[in-house]
Design a protein around this motif. Structure first.
Motif, PDB file in Angstrom:
ATOM      1  N   SER A  55       0.695  -1.150   0.000  1.00 57.11           N
ATOM      2  CA  SER A  55       0.053  -0.120  -0.019  1.00 57.11           C
ATOM      3  C   SER A  55       0.962   1.224   0.077  1.00 57.11           C
ATOM      4  O   SER A  55       0.510   2.232  -0.727  1.00 57.11           O
ATOM      5  CB  SER A  55      -0.819   0.215   1.257  1.00 57.11           C
ATOM      6  N   VAL A  56       1.852   1.031   0.842  1.00 59.47           N
ATOM      7  CA  VAL A  56       2.875   2.504   0.855  1.00 59.47           C
ATOM      8  C   VAL A  56       3.269   2.582  -0.522  1.00 59.47           C
ATOM      9  O   VAL A  56       3.505   3.667  -1.104  1.00 59.47           O
ATOM     10  CB  VAL A  56       3.939   2.098   1.920  1.00 59.47           C
ATOM     11  N   ASN A  57       4.024   1.515  -1.037  1.00 63.11           N
ATOM     12  CA  ASN A  57       4.416   1.732  -2.566  1.00 63.11           C
ATOM     13  C   ASN A  57       3.487   2.199  -3.480  1.00 63.11           C
ATOM     14  O   ASN A  57       4.025   3.037  -4.203  1.00 63.11           O
ATOM     15  CB  ASN A  57       5.198   0.298  -2.884  1.00 63.11           C
ATOM     16  N   ASP A  58       2.251   1.802  -3.419  1.00 67.68           N
ATOM     17  CA  ASP A  58       1.216   2.235  -4.353  1.00 67.68           C
ATOM     18  C   ASP A  58       0.928   3.668  -4.340  1.00 67.68           C
ATOM     19  O   ASP A  58       0.982   4.332  -5.159  1.00 67.68           O
ATOM     20  CB  ASP A  58       0.099   1.463  -4.141  1.00 67.68           C
ATOM     21  N   ILE A  59       0.879   3.893  -2.921  1.00 71.33           N
ATOM     22  CA  ILE A  59       0.564   5.624  -2.556  1.00 71.33           C
ATOM     23  C   ILE A  59       1.778   6.367  -3.022  1.00 71.33           C
ATOM     24  O   ILE A  59       1.873   7.311  -3.969  1.00 71.33           O
ATOM     25  CB  ILE A  59       0.478   5.610  -1.279  1.00 71.33           C
ATOM     26  N   LEU A  60       3.229   5.972  -2.785  1.00 68.09           N
ATOM     27  CA  LEU A  60       4.228   6.720  -3.255  1.00 68.09           C
ATOM     28  C   LEU A  60       4.384   6.864  -4.637  1.00 68.09           C
ATOM     29  O   LEU A  60       4.805   7.928  -5.502  1.00 68.09           O
ATOM     30  CB  LEU A  60       5.634   6.478  -2.436  1.00 68.09           C
ATOM     31  N   THR A  61       4.167   5.813  -5.357  1.00 64.72           N
ATOM     32  CA  THR A  61       4.326   5.524  -6.504  1.00 64.72           C
ATOM     33  C   THR A  61       3.457   6.480  -7.552  1.00 64.72           C
ATOM     34  O   THR A  61       3.642   7.311  -8.428  1.00 64.72           O
ATOM     35  CB  THR A  61       4.174   4.014  -7.302  1.00 64.72           C
ATOM     36  N   GLY A  62       2.364   6.419  -7.143  1.00 68.49           N
ATOM     37  CA  GLY A  62       1.071   7.297  -7.555  1.00 68.49           C
ATOM     38  C   GLY A  62       1.238   8.731  -7.449  1.00 68.49           C
ATOM     39  O   GLY A  62       1.134   9.687  -8.180  1.00 68.49           O
ATOM     40  N   SER A  63       1.533   9.018  -6.004  1.00 69.12           N
ATOM     41  CA  SER A  63       1.961  10.329  -5.610  1.00 69.12           C
ATOM     42  C   SER A  63       3.282  10.982  -6.499  1.00 69.12           C
ATOM     43  O   SER A  63       3.056  11.978  -7.195  1.00 69.12           O
ATOM     44  CB  SER A  63       2.415  10.342  -4.150  1.00 69.12           C
ATOM     45  N   PHE A  64       4.277  10.254  -6.654  1.00 75.60           N
ATOM     46  CA  PHE A  64       5.427  10.689  -7.423  1.00 75.60           C
ATOM     47  C   PHE A  64       5.177  10.866  -8.799  1.00 75.60           C
ATOM     48  O   PHE A  64       5.520  11.831  -9.513  1.00 75.60           O
ATOM     49  CB  PHE A  64       6.564   9.602  -7.340  1.00 75.60           C
ATOM     50  N   ARG A  65       4.149   9.819  -9.397  1.00 75.47           N
ATOM     51  CA  ARG A  65       3.967   9.888 -10.928  1.00 75.47           C
ATOM     52  C   ARG A  65       3.071  11.302 -10.881  1.00 75.47           C
ATOM     53  O   ARG A  65       3.377  11.971 -12.226  1.00 75.47           O
ATOM     54  CB  ARG A  65       2.915   8.840 -11.206  1.00 75.47           C
ATOM     55  N   TYR A  66       2.209  11.737 -10.074  1.00 75.72           N
ATOM     56  CA  TYR A  66       1.618  12.947 -10.392  1.00 75.72           C
ATOM     57  C   TYR A  66       2.616  14.267 -10.241  1.00 75.72           C
ATOM     58  O   TYR A  66       2.464  15.308 -10.960  1.00 75.72           O
ATOM     59  CB  TYR A  66       0.514  13.207  -9.083  1.00 75.72           C
ATOM     60  N   LEU A  67       3.573  14.004  -9.113  1.00 74.93           N
ATOM     61  CA  LEU A  67       4.485  15.091  -9.143  1.00 74.93           C
ATOM     62  C   LEU A  67       5.272  15.275 -10.546  1.00 74.93           C
ATOM     63  O   LEU A  67       5.720  16.362 -10.885  1.00 74.93           O
ATOM     64  CB  LEU A  67       5.655  14.620  -7.995  1.00 74.93           C
TER      65      LEU A  67
END
Length: 130
Positions: A55-67
């Motif tokens: 879950s942490v990886n999904d959140i960070l990956t999605g967030s960084f993708r938006y960044l």
């Protein structure tokens, strides 16, 4: 076990672990044999519901993708502030080749426009730390 389907041979693996073990130990299989995957240091397998890390990886990956790709600068800066503490940075607090790795590493052969995008992303990430 090998199964023949319309003149083609397909391997059937008992589980995902057997598949990953073969990939790690032998590499990709071609008609002329196996090709070693010398840049792979590990394979891993997990599934939803077995670890909070997924879950942490999904959140960070999605967030960084938006960044990297988002179109709202204010939202990007707010999002960055929320996730930057869990992302690795250099000792000076900058996103550099420490935790955040731009690939390909050797960018000299990239088109000028792609190089400019890489630099814009790095500048944006570091702008909150100045």
């Amino acid at each position: 076990m090998i199964v023949s389907i319309s003149q083609k041979k397909y391997k059937i693996y008992n589980d995902g672990f057997s598949y990953l073990r073969e990939k790690f130990q032998q590499g990709n299989e071609f008609q002329q044999g196996f090709s070693e995957l010398d840049r792979i240091i590990s394979f891993s397998m997990s599934c939803e519901g077995t670890s909070h890390l997924q879950s942490v990886n999904d959140i960070l990956t999605g967030s960084f993708r938006y960044l990297a790709n988002g179109d709202n600068p204010q939202a990007r800066k707010a999002l960055q502030k929320q996730i930057e503490e869990v992302m690795l940075k250099s000792s000076s607090g900058k996103f550099k080749e420490y935790g955040f790795l731009l690939r390909p590493k050797m960018q000299k052969n990239l088109p000028a426009g792609v190089k400019a995008e890489y630099q814009m992303l790095r500048s944006f990430l570091n702008s909150n730390n100045e």
